[in-house]
Design an enzyme around this catalytic site. Structure first.
Site, PDB file in Angstrom:
ATOM      1  N   LYS A   1       0.835  -1.213   0.000  1.00  0.00           N
ATOM      2  CA  LYS A   1       0.000   0.000   0.000  1.00  0.00           C
ATOM      3  C   LYS A   1       0.873   1.268   0.000  1.00  0.00           C
ATOM      4  O   LYS A   1       2.055   1.245   0.365  1.00  0.00           O
ATOM      5  CB  LYS A   1      -0.908   0.024   1.238  1.00  0.00           C
ATOM      6  CG  LYS A   1      -0.172   0.310   2.564  1.00  0.00           C
ATOM      7  CD  LYS A   1      -0.366   1.715   3.047  1.00  0.00           C
ATOM      8  CE  LYS A   1       0.620   2.286   4.014  1.00  0.00           C
ATOM      9  NZ  LYS A   1       1.610   1.606   4.706  1.00  0.00           N
TER      10      LYS A   1
ATOM     11  N   SER B   1       8.730 -11.592  -1.951  1.00  0.00           N
ATOM     12  CA  SER B   1       8.044 -10.299  -1.950  1.00  0.00           C
ATOM     13  C   SER B   1       8.680  -9.305  -2.901  1.00  0.00           C
ATOM     14  O   SER B   1       9.898  -9.295  -3.081  1.00  0.00           O
ATOM     15  CB  SER B   1       8.033  -9.698  -0.536  1.00  0.00           C
ATOM     16  OG  SER B   1       7.262  -8.518  -0.524  1.00  0.00           O
TER      17      SER B   1
ATOM     18  N   SER C   1       9.744   0.015   4.700  1.00  0.00           N
ATOM     19  CA  SER C   1       9.850   1.299   4.008  1.00  0.00           C
ATOM     20  C   SER C   1       8.483   1.969   3.872  1.00  0.00           C
ATOM     21  O   SER C   1       8.298   2.869   3.083  1.00  0.00           O
ATOM     22  CB  SER C   1      10.466   1.079   2.628  1.00  0.00           C
ATOM     23  OG  SER C   1       9.686   0.138   1.921  1.00  0.00           O
TER      24      SER C   1
ATOM     25  N   LEU D   1       5.636   0.581   2.864  1.00  0.00           N
ATOM     26  CA  LEU D   1       4.769   0.104   1.782  1.00  0.00           C
ATOM     27  C   LEU D   1       3.898  -1.078   2.215  1.00  0.00           C
ATOM     28  O   LEU D   1       3.310  -1.755   1.379  1.00  0.00           O
ATOM     29  CB  LEU D   1       5.605  -0.259   0.547  1.00  0.00           C
ATOM     30  CG  LEU D   1       6.392   0.892  -0.068  1.00  0.00           C
ATOM     31  CD1 LEU D   1       7.133   0.417  -1.312  1.00  0.00           C
ATOM     32  CD2 LEU D   1       5.487   2.073  -0.433  1.00  0.00           C
ATOM     33  N   GLY D   2       3.807  -1.292   3.513  1.00  0.00           N
ATOM     34  CA  GLY D   2       2.879  -2.302   4.021  1.00  0.00           C
ATOM     35  C   GLY D   2       3.331  -3.721   3.791  1.00  0.00           C
ATOM     36  O   GLY D   2       2.503  -4.629   3.631  1.00  0.00           O
ATOM     37  N   SER D   3       4.654  -3.952   3.810  1.00  0.00           N
ATOM     38  CA  SER D   3       5.152  -5.307   3.542  1.00  0.00           C
ATOM     39  C   SER D   3       4.707  -6.295   4.614  1.00  0.00           C
ATOM     40  O   SER D   3       4.388  -7.446   4.299  1.00  0.00           O
ATOM     41  CB  SER D   3       6.675  -5.289   3.421  1.00  0.00           C
ATOM     42  OG  SER D   3       7.262  -4.800   4.613  1.00  0.00           O
TER      43      SER D   3
ATOM     44  N   ASP E   1      -3.180  -0.877   6.787  1.00  0.00           N
ATOM     45  CA  ASP E   1      -2.357  -1.679   5.875  1.00  0.00           C
ATOM     46  C   ASP E   1      -3.018  -3.017   5.546  1.00  0.00           C
ATOM     47  O   ASP E   1      -3.113  -3.397   4.375  1.00  0.00           O
ATOM     48  CB  ASP E   1      -0.969  -1.930   6.489  1.00  0.00           C
ATOM     49  CG  ASP E   1      -0.115  -0.679   6.520  1.00  0.00           C
ATOM     50  OD1 ASP E   1      -0.675   0.425   6.316  1.00  0.00           O
ATOM     51  OD2 ASP E   1       1.103  -0.791   6.747  1.00  0.00           O
TER      52      ASP E   1
END
Lengths: 387, 387
Positions: free
Chosen positions: B10, B136, B142, B144-146, B204
């Site tokens: 995200k 991934s 960072s 980005l919703g990892s 997220d």
């Protein structure tokens, strides 16, 4: 009969652009000056010309006083104590006098500056032969009020030998005018600014005349006295900008996003008000000087972010910001943006080594840097000097 | 028995930080995914371990299922249809299971991610031997919703073979869950996020589960459907940041300058609302796609300025902004700021040559760039693939 006048430039500390939309702005004088020396010719000089020397540009213009009298007959009937606007007719005559000179092209504002000179000189002093020498520490057209400083210093010098001056010509050193005389200087200088800028706000000539700081909102100017010395690094990006286009751009963005922009302008208004309060609050002890400076730095950073959200920043301004940020110094653009100058607060306790490093780095990027004291005295004159 | 799940990452399109102070924020899914493959061991494998392979880091962890059963006896009594929080006692047992593995130090979030895995796996599937493979496209940590994408994809894979999935295992290609099943995925994933982040906002995992976009304000999430495809260049500055410290910094600034900051947050709220309206408005014809993109660019620029006035930008973010500005592209930081990722809108009509140039220049500064489609579908699963 000789006099020298000096008038300071100005910076906008907060509120540029937002002021057009009703927010408060704060401006301050800086200890960089435009100097105007005036020497009337004596009969022994055997010279009936009016000379204008612009030392920084190595330019000299001259007119015979009889030619000026012929072109501007009504100037002789004006009184130095009653500031008058340049009529359309006089403007045409002045344009002809300016055209007779070889004004180099590409020097923006030069012709209009010379026009303002002719109007102010002939209106206040009539048709006396003299030599007027101008030098300046202010870069032209970079938003530091160089044209207003020129008009104010010129008017001060011209009024110095009239009854309106109210000063003793035998006094030594830099002298300040009284309140009433300052008002007269300011009004005449505003007439000069009108010739140069069309519709000036009056902020630049007011700061240059009275010095110190002013807050302004919706056309109302309030003079303020700073209780703390502030030092700014002023970086001239030397990137020219189109002030009118920048102002129009903010207005267009405001039409597209009225709600968000109204809040942005309100945020700027709060920042200017807070800055005014901090500046005028009683002089702090040594410890809290740093606290006060940190508050001002934070307000500058906030104002810069809001200017960016108005879209008036520029890559070259960001370059300056990034450089000063490396040294943990806070900066903001000042004036119209889109180039022009950037302010960086230099805290009292900052070491000279750091200042030198920042300046070296900025100058290596092609910028011009100078350090300025903020909120200094306004226009001053000095009798009997040689120019 | 094999299944693969993928869940998107995200971005925050607008409103980060201001959302903590009551403003609306908008988040969107991106077409960069975390993939989780799950294969249950068959008797012929003669393997009674649960294996977790993190392909990108070339790491593998494994536990005998009897060891897990012993450590987490209560997991066997949980039902996959009833998401449950990890108790303090289970958390301690899981910590012991994680400690038995050689988890490399310095990989932030790795141990907590493995903990979330153990909790979700044992709670949903009990103690079956299996191999779980994770890959991934999302950079870790960072913004980005990892971690949410990992939890969502893992939960989806785990639920794929339960009665809760509601899908036909013989169907081909990527499959979407129904609404009820998505709700279950989202709730379980949120339990995993709690193990990783302590107090996640739930944004997220919601974006990763449902895809598309959501607006959120004061804890309320509203799902939105974008009517226009948007492409963003995402630049990972690779500068780590301390999200908590950044959030605290904005709160402290708000205490020091309550009036100005309240207006800054209100401006952000207006921007998020305007963005929501633009995104959901009926699909425009080709001509006005550009107009719409220009509006979004302007709102991004405004939001970035406001984030700068909150003090959450960073020199490295300014470097990215300056680079993209050279190509007349609009950018803003996304997420916590202070490093992390920067978004740059790539207009539909922008030539590929320009995109290549920007990316080359950004990557030469040491950044990592990728292009992402915005507002894509949420979690999907695919039966019968080999991992």
């Amino acid at each position: 009969m000789e006099v020298k006048a000096r008038a300071p430039g100005k910076i906008i500390l907060s509120g540029e652009h937002a002021v057009v939309h009703g927010s408060t702005a704060v401006a301050a004088s800086i200890d960089k000056y435009t100097y105007v020396s005036l020497r009337f010719s004596t009969p022994s000089d055997n010279d009936d010309t009016l000379k204008l020397q612009l030392k920084d540009m190595s330019l000299e213009f001259s007119w015979s006083v009889s030619r000026i009298k012929e072109a501007l007959p009504e100037s002789g009937s004006l009184r130095s104590s009653t500031p008058a606007s340049c009529s359309m007719e006089s403007a045409r005559s002045i344009a002809a006098l300016v055209e007779e000179q070889n004004i180099p092209e590409g020097k923006i504002g030069l012709a209009s500056g010379v026009s303002a000179f002719l109007w102010l000189y002939s209106s206040i002093q009539g048709f006396k032969p003299a030599t007027v020498v101008v030098t300046s520490e202010l870069p032209l057209g970079s938003g530091l009020g160089s044209s207003a400083a020129f008009c104010v210093a010129l008017v001060a010098a011209l009024l110095a030998f009239t009854d309106s001056a109210g000063l003793d010509v035998n006094q030594q050193g830099w002298l300040l005018f009284g309140e009433k005389e300052l008002e007269l200087v300011n009004k005449w200088a505003f007439e000069g600014e009108k010739i140069i800028h069309g519709k000036p706000s009056g902020i630049d000539n007011t700061i240059s005349t009275y010095g110190n700081m002013i807050s302004f909102k919706s056309g109302n100017l309030t003079r303020m006295k700073s209780n703390v010395p502030l030092k700014m690094l002023i970086t001239n990006t030397k990137v020219g900008r189109n002030t009118k286009a920048l102002v129009a751009g903010v207005s267009e963005r405001t039409l597209r996003h009225p709600d968000a922009m109204a809040f942005v302008f309100s945020a700027v208004d709060s920042i200017s008000k807070e800055l005014s309060t901090i500046i005028q609050s009683p002089a702090p002890d040594d410890l809290s000087v740093t606290e006060r400076e940190e508050k001002i730095e934070e307000l500058m950073e906030m104002n810069q972010g809001l200017l960016q959200s108005m879209g008036v920043s520029h890559a070259v301004i960001e370059t300056v910001l990034r450089t000063t940020l490396k040294y943990r110094l806070s900066s903001k653009l000042t004036g119209a943006g889109g180039g022009g100058c950037v302010l960086t607060l230099l805290p009292t306790l900052l070491s000279g080594t750091v200042v030198d490093k920042v300046i070296t780095e900025l100058e290596s990027s092609g910028f011009q840097c100078f350090i300025a004291g903020i909120g200094v005295k306004g226009v001053e004159i000095c009798y009997g000097v040689s120019s």
